[in-house]
Design a protein around this motif. Structure first.
Motif, short mmCIF file in Angstrom:
data_model
loop_
_atom_site.label_atom_id
_atom_site.label_comp_id
_atom_site.label_asym_id
_atom_site.label_seq_id
_atom_site.Cartn_x
_atom_site.Cartn_y
_atom_site.Cartn_z
N ALA A 1 0.88 -1.12 0.15
CA ALA A 1 -0.17 0.02 0.00
C ALA A 1 0.84 1.16 0.03
O ALA A 1 0.55 2.14 -0.50
N ARG B 1 2.87 4.48 -7.27
CA ARG B 1 2.34 3.83 -8.67
C ARG B 1 3.66 3.75 -9.47
O ARG B 1 4.34 4.59 -9.62
N VAL C 1 -3.72 -6.87 -5.97
CA VAL C 1 -3.32 -5.44 -5.31
C VAL C 1 -2.27 -4.66 -6.39
O VAL C 1 -2.72 -3.42 -6.66
N ARG D 1 -4.67 -3.07 -9.10
CA ARG D 1 -5.69 -1.80 -8.54
C ARG D 1 -4.58 -0.66 -8.25
O ARG D 1 -4.96 0.36 -8.39
N ARG D 2 -3.35 -0.92 -7.90
CA ARG D 2 -2.31 0.16 -7.51
C ARG D 2 -1.35 0.72 -8.61
O ARG D 2 -0.62 1.51 -8.32
#
Length: 183
Positions: free
Chosen positions: A16, A20, A46, A49-50
């Motif tokens: 997280a 990017r 993940v 999505r990121r």
């Protein structure tokens, strides 16, 4: 970021925190094939999505991989990266036409306890042999990378630099331990 089993649940907050476009080299070599495949798929969700790049280490191909790390196969549809610990390995990686070369270990690291670190001078010399491709690995964090950036590195890879803040947050400090444990 390099993944491995030591990360445990700290893997998820580390993913997280990655910016990017950052890369993730999925290792987790000791897991049985089914569990390794399932973990890769979860990380892949993940990563998509990121906006992260997911590279696979190890010989088993996975659906969704953006590239491979330390593979001998000359043809792969995605990115190819290799680790290099000395000048001959940098030359070999360049001859193979890899996209990135992870120069390692720049500093002492928990992943390879007792291994001789290259140090800044030697690491920079290797990075300059791989213009536009050198990534620093081994004991590197943002502060240490700032010292290396002008030496030809285009980025850095790490495990502890991304997981250590999470692990420290979960562990009580020495002061808390002393006050929590009767003597």
């Amino acid at each position: 970021m390099m993944t491995d089993e030591r990360m445990g649940e700290a893997l998820w907050p580390a993913l997280a925190r990655l910016p990017r476009g950052a890369g993730v080299v999925f290792r987790h070599y000791s897991l049985p094939d089914g569990l390794r495949r399932a973990l890769f798929a979860r990380i892949d969700r993940v990563a998509r999505r990121r906006g992260l790049v997911l590279i696979r280490a190890g010989s088993t191909p996975f659906r969704g991989e953006d590239g491979v790390h330390n593979q001998r196969a000359p043809r792969h549809r995605g990115l190819r990266t290799r680790a290099a610990h000395n000048a001959s390995e940098v030359v070999a990686a360049r001859r193979r036409g890899v996209d990135a070369i992870l120069i390692s270990p720049v500093f002492q690291t928990r992943s390879h306890r007792g291994a001789r670190a290259l140090g800044v001078v030697q690491a920079v010399a290797l990075a300059r042999m791989a213009p536009g491709k050198a990534i620093a690995l081994g004991g590197v964090d943002a502060r240490r990378y700032a010292r290396l950036r002008s030496g030809g590195f285009i980025g850095y890879a790490a495990i502890d630099a991304w997981t250590a803040p999470v692990l420290r947050a979960k562990m009580p400090s020495e002061r808390q331990k002393r006050s929590a444990v009767p003597t």
